[in-house]
Design an enzyme around this catalytic site. Structure first.
Site, PDB file in Angstrom:
ATOM      1  N   LEU A   1       3.689   1.860  73.039  1.00  0.00           N
ATOM      2  CA  LEU A   1       4.546   3.003  73.386  1.00  0.00           C
ATOM      3  C   LEU A   1       5.824   2.994  72.556  1.00  0.00           C
ATOM      4  CD1 LEU A   1       5.542   5.206  75.476  1.00  0.00           C
ATOM      5  CD2 LEU A   1       6.372   3.284  76.841  1.00  0.00           C
TER       6      LEU A   1
ATOM      7  N   LEU B   1       9.253   3.028  72.535  1.00  0.00           N
ATOM      8  CA  LEU B   1      10.108   2.740  73.689  1.00  0.00           C
ATOM      9  C   LEU B   1      11.250   3.746  73.825  1.00  0.00           C
ATOM     10  CD1 LEU B   1       9.892  -1.132  73.381  1.00  0.00           C
ATOM     11  CD2 LEU B   1       8.910   0.281  75.204  1.00  0.00           C
TER      12      LEU B   1
ATOM     13  N   ARG C   1       9.676  -5.660  79.121  1.00  0.00           N
ATOM     14  CA  ARG C   1      10.389  -4.384  78.941  1.00  0.00           C
ATOM     15  C   ARG C   1      10.735  -3.741  80.286  1.00  0.00           C
ATOM     16  NH1 ARG C   1      10.911  -6.439  74.486  1.00  0.00           N
ATOM     17  NH2 ARG C   1       9.208  -6.360  72.989  1.00  0.00           N
TER      18      ARG C   1
ATOM     19  N   GLU D   1       4.769  -5.467  78.702  1.00  0.00           N
ATOM     20  CA  GLU D   1       5.407  -4.541  79.639  1.00  0.00           C
ATOM     21  C   GLU D   1       6.381  -5.281  80.566  1.00  0.00           C
ATOM     22  OE1 GLU D   1       2.363  -4.274  78.550  1.00  0.00           O
ATOM     23  OE2 GLU D   1       1.931  -2.167  78.175  1.00  0.00           O
TER      24      GLU D   1
ATOM     25  N   GLY E   1       0.685  -0.269  74.609  1.00  0.00           N
ATOM     26  CA  GLY E   1      -0.098   0.956  74.468  1.00  0.00           C
ATOM     27  C   GLY E   1      -1.059   0.909  73.294  1.00  0.00           C
TER      28      GLY E   1
ATOM     29  N   GLU F   1      -3.990  -0.556  74.797  1.00  0.00           N
ATOM     30  CA  GLU F   1      -4.612   0.476  75.643  1.00  0.00           C
ATOM     31  C   GLU F   1      -5.421   1.451  74.793  1.00  0.00           C
ATOM     32  OE1 GLU F   1      -2.023   1.348  79.433  1.00  0.00           O
ATOM     33  OE2 GLU F   1      -0.737   1.529  77.677  1.00  0.00           O
TER      34      GLU F   1
ATOM     35  N   LYS G   1       7.690   2.265  61.911  1.00  0.00           N
ATOM     36  CA  LYS G   1       7.908   1.998  63.345  1.00  0.00           C
ATOM     37  C   LYS G   1       6.724   1.219  63.909  1.00  0.00           C
ATOM     38  CE  LYS G   1      11.901   3.984  64.137  1.00  0.00           C
ATOM     39  NZ  LYS G   1      13.081   3.173  64.523  1.00  0.00           N
ATOM     40  N   ARG G   2       6.012   0.551  63.030  1.00  0.00           N
ATOM     41  CA  ARG G   2       4.862  -0.297  63.422  1.00  0.00           C
ATOM     42  C   ARG G   2       3.828   0.512  64.219  1.00  0.00           C
ATOM     43  NH1 ARG G   2       7.822  -1.944  59.909  1.00  0.00           N
ATOM     44  NH2 ARG G   2       8.711  -4.044  59.895  1.00  0.00           N
TER      45      ARG G   2
ATOM     46  N   ALA H   1       2.258  -0.961  67.696  1.00  0.00           N
ATOM     47  CA  ALA H   1       3.260  -1.642  68.537  1.00  0.00           C
ATOM     48  C   ALA H   1       3.395  -1.016  69.918  1.00  0.00           C
ATOM     49  CB  ALA H   1       4.612  -1.634  67.835  1.00  0.00           C
TER      50      ALA H   1
HETATM   51  C1  1HE Z   1       9.610   0.255  67.766  1.00  0.00           C
HETATM   52  C2  1HE Z   1       8.542  -0.258  68.513  1.00  0.00           C
HETATM   53  C3  1HE Z   1       8.246   0.361  69.748  1.00  0.00           C
HETATM   54  C4  1HE Z   1       8.719  -1.428  66.724  1.00  0.00           C
HETATM   55  N1  1HE Z   1       8.998   1.406  70.125  1.00  0.00           N
HETATM   56  N2  1HE Z   1      10.316   1.303  68.192  1.00  0.00           N
HETATM   57  N3  1HE Z   1       5.898  -2.408  72.682  1.00  0.00           N
HETATM   58  C5  1HE Z   1       6.595  -3.499  72.467  1.00  0.00           C
HETATM   59  O1  1HE Z   1       7.311  -3.984  73.289  1.00  0.00           O
HETATM   60  C6  1HE Z   1       6.505  -4.058  71.067  1.00  0.00           C
HETATM   61  C7  1HE Z   1       7.836  -3.917  70.360  1.00  0.00           C
HETATM   62  N4  1HE Z   1       7.715  -4.249  68.955  1.00  0.00           N
HETATM   63  C8  1HE Z   1       7.682  -5.510  68.515  1.00  0.00           C
HETATM   64  O2  1HE Z   1       7.656  -6.478  69.243  1.00  0.00           O
HETATM   65  C9  1HE Z   1       7.707  -5.684  67.013  1.00  0.00           C
HETATM   66  O3  1HE Z   1       8.175  -4.483  66.419  1.00  0.00           O
HETATM   67  C10 1HE Z   1       6.322  -6.016  66.397  1.00  0.00           C
HETATM   68  C11 1HE Z   1       5.926  -7.431  66.777  1.00  0.00           C
HETATM   69  C12 1HE Z   1       5.247  -5.046  66.812  1.00  0.00           C
HETATM   70  C13 1HE Z   1       6.452  -5.947  64.832  1.00  0.00           C
HETATM   71  O4  1HE Z   1       7.540  -6.748  64.416  1.00  0.00           O
HETATM   72  P1  1HE Z   1       8.168  -6.508  62.973  1.00  0.00           P
HETATM   73  O5  1HE Z   1       9.185  -7.598  62.737  1.00  0.00           O
HETATM   74  O6  1HE Z   1       7.069  -6.358  61.962  1.00  0.00           O
HETATM   75  O7  1HE Z   1       8.891  -5.072  63.018  1.00  0.00           O
HETATM   76  P2  1HE Z   1      10.296  -4.664  63.691  1.00  0.00           P
HETATM   77  O8  1HE Z   1      11.411  -4.961  62.730  1.00  0.00           O
HETATM   78  O9  1HE Z   1      10.431  -5.229  65.038  1.00  0.00           O
HETATM   79  O10 1HE Z   1      10.123  -3.091  63.869  1.00  0.00           O
HETATM   80  C14 1HE Z   1      10.321  -2.172  62.796  1.00  0.00           C
HETATM   81  C15 1HE Z   1      10.959  -0.945  63.410  1.00  0.00           C
HETATM   82  O11 1HE Z   1      10.047  -0.376  64.352  1.00  0.00           O
HETATM   83  C16 1HE Z   1      12.205  -1.256  64.198  1.00  0.00           C
HETATM   84  O12 1HE Z   1      13.061  -0.131  64.111  1.00  0.00           O
HETATM   85  P3  1HE Z   1      14.271  -0.076  63.035  1.00  0.00           P
HETATM   86  O13 1HE Z   1      14.962   1.211  63.333  1.00  0.00           O
HETATM   87  O14 1HE Z   1      15.098  -1.311  63.299  1.00  0.00           O
HETATM   88  O15 1HE Z   1      13.623  -0.121  61.671  1.00  0.00           O
HETATM   89  C17 1HE Z   1      11.704  -1.371  65.615  1.00  0.00           C
HETATM   90  O16 1HE Z   1      12.716  -1.123  66.572  1.00  0.00           O
HETATM   91  C18 1HE Z   1      10.662  -0.278  65.630  1.00  0.00           C
HETATM   92  N5  1HE Z   1       9.683  -0.487  66.683  1.00  0.00           N
HETATM   93  N6  1HE Z   1       8.013  -1.303  67.844  1.00  0.00           N
HETATM   94  C19 1HE Z   1       9.999   1.849  69.356  1.00  0.00           C
HETATM   95  N7  1HE Z   1       7.249  -0.035  70.509  1.00  0.00           N
HETATM   96  C20 1HE Z   1       1.876   4.102  78.016  1.00  0.00           C
HETATM   97  S1  1HE Z   1       2.663   2.724  78.557  1.00  0.00           S
HETATM   98  C21 1HE Z   1       2.558   1.554  77.276  1.00  0.00           C
HETATM   99  C22 1HE Z   1       3.587   0.505  77.483  1.00  0.00           C
HETATM  100  C23 1HE Z   1       3.846  -0.251  76.233  1.00  0.00           C
HETATM  101  O17 1HE Z   1       3.321   0.008  75.190  1.00  0.00           O
HETATM  102  S2  1HE Z   1       4.947  -1.517  76.409  1.00  0.00           S
HETATM  103  C24 1HE Z   1       4.958  -2.315  74.857  1.00  0.00           C
HETATM  104  C25 1HE Z   1       5.902  -1.662  73.908  1.00  0.00           C
END
Ligand code: 1HE
Length: 263
Positions: free
Chosen positions: A67, A69, A139, A136, A113, A116, A28-29, A65
């Site tokens: 929070l 989500l 999202r 953010e 996060g 953060e 889940k990165r 990656a």
């Molecule tokens: C996740 C998450 C996540 C990956 N929550 N499940 N963060 C984001 O908006 C970043 C979202 N993630 C990404 O943009 C990409 O995953 C990455 C660029 C980090 C990596 O890409 P990649 O191609 O290596 O991996 P992937 O295929 O996108 O992810 C692998 C799996 O991890 C996949 O799930 P699967 O069931 O399809 O295998 C993704 O859905 C899952 N995954 N990131 C949930 N973040 C306290 S407030 C803080 C506010 C924030 O942090 S907002 C930013 C949130």
């Protein structure tokens, strides 16, 4: 191994005076779910007394990656989201204002996060694959892990606004220039370099490390008159310790190392 009930998403190991903590949810990165945040809190609140520095890293292709989500889909009410954010604040406070310095080894995504979390550590070592982002805006949410307090203090409000409004990423090189990391090292060298720094930090006088973590940021954030006064008090406390007296004598009697260029 530490017997403090860490979730499977965290791996901890003690190596002498250094604790190595790894985000271990690569599939889940290393997205941060609530159990991981609570585990981070527990880890930093229960560090064994012999540990003098911590190295934080992430398993797999990315540091973190952000929070998980899934944690914010369909919250029951607004207060629940506030409490969730405060749980993050408490955990990251334990890192920033904990007992020992924390060095983060960054690579790949340091996002939301994850940024953060990195900002709550004291030293960040980045590999060239590192990129920073605050998605953010895309999202529909906002920073919630203390990022709006800590990240502008590293890279400035205008750059945080740029990242958040445009969704663009900051490269490892840009991050180094703007203060997201203090170090930029070669590919695959981040953890070794972070560990080397942590071992160096662990050899400092404990009171000086305490002052750097607890007094310095508060002095820097206070008005200068209070800052000068607090600095004098902290200086007296540090100089008065037996360890300082011994280290000063060691230097004056030619037993201590000199300051040399480099690490
Ligand atoms: C996740 C998450 C996540 C990956 N929550 N499940 N963060 C984001 O908006 C970043 C979202 N993630 C990404 O943009 C990409 O995953 C990455 C660029 C980090 C990596 O890409 P990649 O191609 O290596 O991996 P992937 O295929 O996108 O992810 C692998 C799996 O991890 C996949 O799930 P699967 O069931 O399809 O295998 C993704 O859905 C899952 N995954 N990131 C949930 N973040 C306290 S407030 C803080 C506010 C924030 O942090 S907002 C930013 C949130």
């Amino acid at each position: 191994m530490l017997d403090i009930g860490l979730p499977p998403t965290l791996t901890a190991e003690i190596d002498g005076e250094i604790a190595l903590l790894r985000l271990s949810r690569p599939h889940k990165r290393n997205a941060l779910d609530l159990a991981t945040i609570q585990g981070l809190h527990r880890f930093f609140a229960h560090l064994p007394s012999g540990v003098r520095a911590v190295v934080l890293s992430g398993e797999g292709e990315h540091f973190c990656a952000g929070l998980d989500l899934e944690d914010v889909v369909e919250p029951d009410d607004i207060l629940e989201v506030i409490h969730h954010s405060q749980t993050w604040h408490q955990a990251f406070h334990e890192i920033q204002f904990g007992r020992v310095p924390v060095v983060a080894a960054l690579h790949g995504a340091v996002v939301g996060g994850g940024f953060e979390l990195a900002a709550a550590t004291h030293i960040r070592v980045a590999e060239p694959s590192t990129y920073y982002a605050l998605p953010e805006g895309q999202r529909g949410i906002f920073l919630g892990g203390g990022g709006s307090v800590r990240i502008p203090r590293l890279i400035g409000v205008p750059l945080v606004q740029d990242l958040m409004l445009t969704g663009r990423t900051l490269s490892a090189e840009e991050g180094r220039v703007h203060g997201a990391s203090q170090y930029l090292v070669g590919a695959g060298e981040g953890l070794a370099h972070a560990t080397k720094l942590a071992r160096k930090i662990a050899r400092n006088a404990e009171m000086t490390n305490f002052a750097v973590l607890h007094a310095l940021p508060r002095i820097a954030a206070s008005d200068p008159a209070a800052g000068f006064f607090t600095e004098s008090l902290m200086a007296a406390i540090a100089a008065g310790t037996p360890e300082a007296q011994q280290r000063l004598r060691d230097f004056l009697e030619k037993r201590a190392g000199k300051v040399k260029p480099g690490l």
